[in-house]
Design a protein around this motif. Structure first.
Motif, PDB file in Angstrom:
ATOM      1  N   ASN A 221     -19.160  12.578   1.898  1.00 55.20           N
ATOM      2  CA  ASN A 221     -18.756  11.173   1.998  1.00 55.20           C
ATOM      3  C   ASN A 221     -17.286  10.941   1.661  1.00 55.20           C
ATOM      4  O   ASN A 221     -16.894   9.803   1.414  1.00 55.20           O
ATOM      5  CB  ASN A 221     -19.637  10.319   1.083  1.00 55.20           C
ATOM      6  CG  ASN A 221     -21.063  10.289   1.545  1.00 55.20           C
ATOM      7  OD1 ASN A 221     -21.387   9.675   2.549  1.00 55.20           O
ATOM      8  ND2 ASN A 221     -21.931  10.983   0.827  1.00 55.20           N
ATOM      9  N   ARG A 222     -16.480  11.987   1.683  1.00 55.51           N
ATOM     10  CA  ARG A 222     -15.100  11.844   1.217  1.00 55.51           C
ATOM     11  C   ARG A 222     -14.325  10.759   1.956  1.00 55.51           C
ATOM     12  O   ARG A 222     -13.571  10.018   1.334  1.00 55.51           O
ATOM     13  CB  ARG A 222     -14.368  13.182   1.231  1.00 55.51           C
ATOM     14  CG  ARG A 222     -14.135  13.794   2.582  1.00 55.51           C
ATOM     15  CD  ARG A 222     -13.466  15.173   2.467  1.00 55.51           C
ATOM     16  NE  ARG A 222     -13.423  15.854   3.738  1.00 55.51           N
ATOM     17  CZ  ARG A 222     -14.408  16.590   4.223  1.00 55.51           C
ATOM     18  NH1 ARG A 222     -15.506  16.763   3.535  1.00 55.51           N
ATOM     19  NH2 ARG A 222     -14.298  17.166   5.405  1.00 55.51           N
ATOM     20  N   ARG A 223     -14.513  10.618   3.257  1.00 57.50           N
ATOM     21  CA  ARG A 223     -13.778   9.579   3.995  1.00 57.50           C
ATOM     22  C   ARG A 223     -14.169   8.184   3.521  1.00 57.50           C
ATOM     23  O   ARG A 223     -13.316   7.330   3.318  1.00 57.50           O
ATOM     24  CB  ARG A 223     -14.030   9.709   5.497  1.00 57.50           C
ATOM     25  CG  ARG A 223     -13.261  10.854   6.130  1.00 57.50           C
ATOM     26  CD  ARG A 223     -13.395  10.857   7.658  1.00 57.50           C
ATOM     27  NE  ARG A 223     -12.870  12.086   8.204  1.00 57.50           N
ATOM     28  CZ  ARG A 223     -13.587  13.199   8.368  1.00 57.50           C
ATOM     29  NH1 ARG A 223     -14.858  13.228   8.045  1.00 57.50           N
ATOM     30  NH2 ARG A 223     -13.025  14.283   8.875  1.00 57.50           N
ATOM     31  N   GLU A 224     -15.467   7.958   3.366  1.00 55.80           N
ATOM     32  CA  GLU A 224     -15.954   6.645   2.947  1.00 55.80           C
ATOM     33  C   GLU A 224     -15.620   6.354   1.489  1.00 55.80           C
ATOM     34  O   GLU A 224     -15.472   5.191   1.102  1.00 55.80           O
ATOM     35  CB  GLU A 224     -17.464   6.538   3.166  1.00 55.80           C
ATOM     36  CG  GLU A 224     -17.872   6.542   4.627  1.00 55.80           C
ATOM     37  CD  GLU A 224     -17.956   7.947   5.233  1.00 55.80           C
ATOM     38  OE1 GLU A 224     -17.851   8.949   4.481  1.00 55.80           O
ATOM     39  OE2 GLU A 224     -18.116   8.051   6.449  1.00 55.80           O
ATOM     40  N   LEU A 225     -15.516   7.379   0.667  1.00 52.96           N
ATOM     41  CA  LEU A 225     -15.207   7.178  -0.746  1.00 52.96           C
ATOM     42  C   LEU A 225     -13.721   6.866  -0.956  1.00 52.96           C
ATOM     43  O   LEU A 225     -13.371   6.184  -1.912  1.00 52.96           O
ATOM     44  CB  LEU A 225     -15.599   8.415  -1.564  1.00 52.96           C
ATOM     45  CG  LEU A 225     -17.098   8.691  -1.650  1.00 52.96           C
ATOM     46  CD1 LEU A 225     -17.353  10.031  -2.324  1.00 52.96           C
ATOM     47  CD2 LEU A 225     -17.835   7.568  -2.354  1.00 52.96           C
ATOM     48  N   THR A 226     -12.884   7.356  -0.049  1.00 48.84           N
ATOM     49  CA  THR A 226     -11.454   7.099  -0.154  1.00 48.84           C
ATOM     50  C   THR A 226     -11.207   5.601  -0.011  1.00 48.84           C
ATOM     51  O   THR A 226     -11.691   4.971   0.918  1.00 48.84           O
ATOM     52  CB  THR A 226     -10.682   7.884   0.933  1.00 48.84           C
ATOM     53  OG1 THR A 226     -10.960   9.275   0.759  1.00 48.84           O
ATOM     54  CG2 THR A 226      -9.196   7.642   0.841  1.00 48.84           C
ATOM     55  N   GLY A 227     -10.485   5.055  -0.944  1.00 46.32           N
ATOM     56  CA  GLY A 227     -10.163   3.634  -0.877  1.00 46.32           C
ATOM     57  C   GLY A 227     -11.177   2.732  -1.567  1.00 46.32           C
ATOM     58  O   GLY A 227     -10.929   1.544  -1.739  1.00 46.32           O
ATOM     59  N   ARG A 228     -12.339   3.264  -1.954  1.00 50.91           N
ATOM     60  CA  ARG A 228     -13.334   2.480  -2.705  1.00 50.91           C
ATOM     61  C   ARG A 228     -13.124   2.737  -4.188  1.00 50.91           C
ATOM     62  O   ARG A 228     -12.790   3.846  -4.570  1.00 50.91           O
ATOM     63  CB  ARG A 228     -14.752   2.947  -2.358  1.00 50.91           C
ATOM     64  CG  ARG A 228     -15.372   2.226  -1.224  1.00 50.91           C
ATOM     65  CD  ARG A 228     -16.846   2.631  -1.062  1.00 50.91           C
ATOM     66  NE  ARG A 228     -17.411   1.888   0.036  1.00 50.91           N
ATOM     67  CZ  ARG A 228     -17.085   2.063   1.302  1.00 50.91           C
ATOM     68  NH1 ARG A 228     -16.210   2.970   1.644  1.00 50.91           N
ATOM     69  NH2 ARG A 228     -17.638   1.326   2.241  1.00 50.91           N
ATOM     70  N   PRO A 229     -13.389   1.753  -5.028  1.00 49.64           N
ATOM     71  CA  PRO A 229     -13.390   2.038  -6.467  1.00 49.64           C
ATOM     72  C   PRO A 229     -14.416   3.152  -6.737  1.00 49.64           C
ATOM     73  O   PRO A 229     -15.567   3.057  -6.308  1.00 49.64           O
ATOM     74  CB  PRO A 229     -13.814   0.707  -7.095  1.00 49.64           C
ATOM     75  CG  PRO A 229     -13.429  -0.337  -6.074  1.00 49.64           C
ATOM     76  CD  PRO A 229     -13.646   0.336  -4.737  1.00 49.64           C
ATOM     77  N   LEU A 230     -13.974   4.188  -7.431  1.00 48.45           N
ATOM     78  CA  LEU A 230     -14.786   5.393  -7.600  1.00 48.45           C
ATOM     79  C   LEU A 230     -14.619   5.952  -9.010  1.00 48.45           C
ATOM     80  O   LEU A 230     -13.493   6.076  -9.494  1.00 48.45           O
ATOM     81  CB  LEU A 230     -14.353   6.447  -6.568  1.00 48.45           C
ATOM     82  CG  LEU A 230     -14.976   7.835  -6.635  1.00 48.45           C
ATOM     83  CD1 LEU A 230     -16.467   7.793  -6.319  1.00 48.45           C
ATOM     84  CD2 LEU A 230     -14.255   8.780  -5.662  1.00 48.45           C
TER      85      LEU A 230
END
Length: 169
Positions: free
Chosen positions: A73-82
């Motif tokens: 999920n690296r693309r979807e996780l990029t830019g999300r608070p994580l």
């Protein structure tokens, strides 16, 4: 609109699942919509505004399901608070001092611009799966070293950060 938070986790014996469930419960009490799910069962993170990923530590590595979840999920996780959390030390060290992320988690944190990481004490008790885990318990090195007040405080802090951001938007 309430922020939705996924707390994904990788666990073998259930200890990290209980931590993740506690994190999600605290976030829900704070006013967010949060759910804890096994990392291997999550096939879409796009419906979540923020994500926390936790993994049990085994021989200096995060649980394979947590590692695979982050990679998948690296693309979807990029830019999300994580945020990331680990569970593992079978002693009181996690309650006594900050334990840094293991190298693989540290690399993922840098690549994905994760906001933070915390290590919580682990739990390994009678009936644990795995030959090494059973040997650790048999040798008297097991036990429950999770600090639930610290877990709850961390979850409340993450929730507070998300709620504060929501107020600014």
């Amino acid at each position: 609109m309430p922020r939705t938070v996924l707390v994904a986790y990788g666990t073998t014996n259930g200890s990290t699942a209980q931590i993740a469930e506690t994190v999600a419960e605290v976030m829900s009490k704070e006013g967010l919509t949060a759910e804890a799910r096994p990392a291997a069962s999550v096939d879409d993170v796009t419906r979540y505004d923020a994500v926390a990923v936790g993994g049990g530590l085994y021989a200096g590595r995060w649980h394979k399901d947590a590692r695979r979840f982050v990679r998948r999920n690296r693309r979807e996780l990029t830019g999300r608070p994580l945020w990331f959390f680990s569970s593992g030390p079978l002693d009181a060290s996690a309650s006594e001092k900050d334990i840094p992320a293991v190298p693989g988690v540290r690399r993922s944190m840098t690549r994905l611009d994760a906001r933070g990481h915390v290590t919580f004490g682990g739990c390994l008790q009678e009936g644990a799966k795995g030959r090494i885990a059973r040997m650790i318990v048999r040798n008297g090195k097991g036990g429950d070293f999770r600090d639930f007040p610290a877990i709850e405080a961390w979850a409340a802090g993450v929730a507070g950060e998300l709620i504060e951001e929501r107020g600014k938007n």
